[in-house]
Scaffold this active site. Sequence first.
Site, PDB file in Angstrom:
ATOM      1  N   ASP A  66       0.842  -1.194   0.000  1.00  0.00           N
ATOM      2  CA  ASP A  66       0.000   0.000   0.000  1.00  0.00           C
ATOM      3  C   ASP A  66       0.884   1.253   0.000  1.00  0.00           C
ATOM      4  O   ASP A  66       2.101   1.171  -0.130  1.00  0.00           O
ATOM      5  CB  ASP A  66      -0.928  -0.014   1.210  1.00  0.00           C
ATOM      6  CG  ASP A  66      -0.162  -0.013   2.522  1.00  0.00           C
ATOM      7  OD1 ASP A  66      -0.607   0.652   3.464  1.00  0.00           O
ATOM      8  OD2 ASP A  66       0.890  -0.677   2.626  1.00  0.00           O
ATOM      9  N   HIS A  84       2.171  -8.880  -3.879  1.00  0.00           N
ATOM     10  CA  HIS A  84       1.106  -7.889  -3.715  1.00  0.00           C
ATOM     11  C   HIS A  84       1.727  -6.501  -3.548  1.00  0.00           C
ATOM     12  O   HIS A  84       2.390  -6.212  -2.557  1.00  0.00           O
ATOM     13  CB  HIS A  84       0.278  -8.249  -2.479  1.00  0.00           C
ATOM     14  CG  HIS A  84      -0.808  -7.266  -2.170  1.00  0.00           C
ATOM     15  ND1 HIS A  84      -2.001  -7.245  -2.851  1.00  0.00           N
ATOM     16  CD2 HIS A  84      -0.884  -6.273  -1.269  1.00  0.00           C
ATOM     17  CE1 HIS A  84      -2.756  -6.283  -2.368  1.00  0.00           C
ATOM     18  NE2 HIS A  84      -2.096  -5.667  -1.408  1.00  0.00           N
ATOM     19  N   ASP A 120       1.874 -17.431  -5.523  1.00  0.00           N
ATOM     20  CA  ASP A 120       2.513 -16.254  -6.130  1.00  0.00           C
ATOM     21  C   ASP A 120       1.488 -15.529  -6.997  1.00  0.00           C
ATOM     22  O   ASP A 120       1.511 -15.615  -8.225  1.00  0.00           O
ATOM     23  CB  ASP A 120       3.727 -16.684  -6.961  1.00  0.00           C
ATOM     24  CG  ASP A 120       4.495 -15.491  -7.507  1.00  0.00           C
ATOM     25  OD1 ASP A 120       4.368 -14.392  -6.932  1.00  0.00           O
ATOM     26  OD2 ASP A 120       5.224 -15.665  -8.508  1.00  0.00           O
ATOM     27  N   GLU A 127       2.680 -10.607   0.096  1.00  0.00           N
ATOM     28  CA  GLU A 127       2.986  -9.187   0.157  1.00  0.00           C
ATOM     29  C   GLU A 127       4.490  -8.986   0.323  1.00  0.00           C
ATOM     30  O   GLU A 127       5.232  -9.917   0.659  1.00  0.00           O
ATOM     31  CB  GLU A 127       2.234  -8.519   1.308  1.00  0.00           C
ATOM     32  CG  GLU A 127       2.256  -7.002   1.225  1.00  0.00           C
ATOM     33  CD  GLU A 127       1.250  -6.353   2.157  1.00  0.00           C
ATOM     34  OE1 GLU A 127       0.888  -5.195   1.911  1.00  0.00           O
ATOM     35  OE2 GLU A 127       0.832  -6.997   3.123  1.00  0.00           O
TER      36      GLU A 127
END
Length: 860
Positions: A338, A669, A717, A726
Amino acid sequence: MGVLIAGLVAAPAGGAEVPDTRPAEGVEQIVNGDFSAGTAPWWWTANSPAAVTDGELCADIAGGTANPWDAIIGQDGVDLLAGEGYVLSFTAHATAPVAIRTALQMAVEPYTAEHLSTDRITTEPQTFTHTFTAKADNDAAQLGFQTGGHDQAFTLCLDDVSLTGGTATPPYEPDTGSPVRVNQVGYLTGGPKSGTFVTEAPEPLTWTLNAPGGTPAATGTTKVFGQDPTSRQHVHTFDFSEFTRAGQGYTVTIAGETSEPFAIGDDLYAQLRTDALAYFYHNRSGIEIDAGLVGEEYARPAGHLDAAPNQGDGDVPCQPGVCDYRLDVRGGWYDAGDHGKYVVNGGISAAQVMATYERTLTAENADGEPLGDGRLRVPERGNGTPDILDEAAWQLDFLMKMQVPAGEELAGMAHHKVHDEKWTGLPLLPHQDPQKRELHPPSTAATLNLAATGAQCARLFRPHDAAFADRCLTSATRAWQAALAHPEVYADAGDNVGGGAYEDADVRDEFYWAAAELFVTTGQNDYRRHLLDSPLHGDADKTFPRGGVWWGGTAGLGALSLATVDNRLTAAELSAVRSTVTTGADRYAADARAAAYGVPYAPEDSRYVWGSNSGVLNNMVVLGVAHDLTGDTKYRDALLGGLDYLLGRNPLNQSYVTGHGERDSRNQHHRHWAHQLDPNLPNPAPGSVAGGPNADIQDPVAQDKLQGCAPAMCYIDDIGSWATNEVTVNWNAPLAWIASYVDDLGGSGTTDPDPATCEVGYASDRWNGGFTSRVTVTNTGTEAIGPWKLTWSFADDQRVTHHWSSRITQTGRDVTAHPASWNGTIAPGGSVDFGFNGTSGAGAVDPTAFTLNGAPCTTG
């Protein structure tokens, strides 16, 4: 801890309603999926008007949206039965290659998803099929093709949409490749060399180590391990440590099965060291990422610098009701997948990056030169400060900016985090993030992170930048006093909208860590008394738990500093601290010896947790420090066993580090390393470590694919699997420490690798602004070389733009050529040829120094 939520969907803006009729089990669930009856009951958001054209539903998708759910084509009233298997299929094409997300979810809040998948749609029609098992009954679920999140407008056409139930969902079978599992990068010449073989054979088997040309180099017999509880596999182990001949392209064959290739040598991990540290520059906030340092595909504008559409980090308010001031919190590292920046996670990360450098000042065999000025990919190179400290300073400056200003009620404390007001979707580059940024309340844990890292900063920066060192120590001292005054201000576990909560209601470990760093730096007795009075002091079980040091358990960081950095503990007190370190390391070493895959990680009930790979890495750090303190090779061997596990010797035959190993993770991610979703974006940069197996499989992708997985196999994956795949700064920080340690360890090897037996011919034709180069690599030795890897550096601004007969990657001026699928081996006396086009400035010159598989070549 970035989290991808299912997405909030807009209300229907087109189409028509149909009666809610519950279909019989096993029949088609989608109404008018071939669009032969027009558009009903399909609907679409207002920004994506649709119509039936040539028997397909074609929608004009608006550009400039931020999230996948900002543009949707959907159908409501879908009937799902808990425990039932379903097959979803559809055909799609678009006017431009795009990634879309398909969701089957509740049509109202909380929009719980039963299925989420992401597919690349091309200009040619393709049929996509997904299977899943519904977790809950829902007679009014919603099928939504979420098509937003793209800068440019496009047209999407759908046909033959189908959802059939009553089927058994086929179990997900991961592609694990060869059952012979090895470290896919390689083994140190004089170090341990072990592997694992998955087999039901009840008796030992013969293993053969194959030289690069395929001829046998060594042989031996496996040991039957039996059933591995972490993978539920029956396995054997094998050991070829006595073989010490350096080379590339070795393999191991057992019962007709052959491993991935690997190297043996002492100079295998220099690239991993620099790649793991480059991760932090890649994820800097508030600065342009320079193509000259990282390559064109990873270059990007500065993020969150108050330039539209960013609302920026230069003048950030608190959440409503938290404070009435605003702070400039530009800079720092994005935490994970993020765009949030967290003091607790950022603190342990900065500490371990600094510890990577500090080890070069305290350990006998540590080499600080590869971390020095001009050696790493940072824009500050050439300023007289070691590059690794320049990188740490970018984060330290941000951490200090998060401190509550003087005169405020909680002056001296640190805000827990800053991030977007709401979650954003993937993909989204930082400079394109339109969300409001907010400061979240201060916490004692964040404040003590600031105290600890500020103290560590003060002693390390003193010889290079005294003013910055003074600023760090002043901030650290203020933070310590504020934490003493507010010892129980905890982050809210429910504060997880737009960013992770990072809640922590036990800060005894942070107090211990901060006191340790302040004592080591200042020698003041107040900090010493706090250390000795702490219930954690000398308790190896609490300081070094089985699952490893982590952001919520940081006492071990303090113990490691006390054990290695000169301080004013008495000889007896220092001996006790070092005993705590070796006691923890003894347990990790025993766990590694007992493991089928040699990994120093044994969580309770073999339950691998979120970020398990960071647990492995942090246990390895403790083993490395124990080896530095004692010289006992059992600690070194256990650490290297952990490296083997991370780089392929594991139940999935998976290298968890991008760009290192034949079967490496490439779809972690992340919001802008999102090639899986958008082919115009890159995969994660080399040196990025995935979180790893997580038995709790919290995300929808993992829940779809991994139900019932063995603990060490709960990994996929896939960019949507934030629970297993992540990347974060606090996982890459111990990887950087370990890569540096192992590179140093290799440099102290006693066996020299064989000299290179290769010659390189390099010629270029140049024109205004460009060039074509042709390269010939000749094997002048008596054994085959394969697979080969040729590296060189340009002395100027030459950039490779197109290549043939090889696969070329470029980072800054450093270039690596890998073989094509058909020329991976160079026979004795044989050659391979490849070429490339590029751009260059005036006066460009050809390179003259080349290395093949890490060893220098002559030039012809």
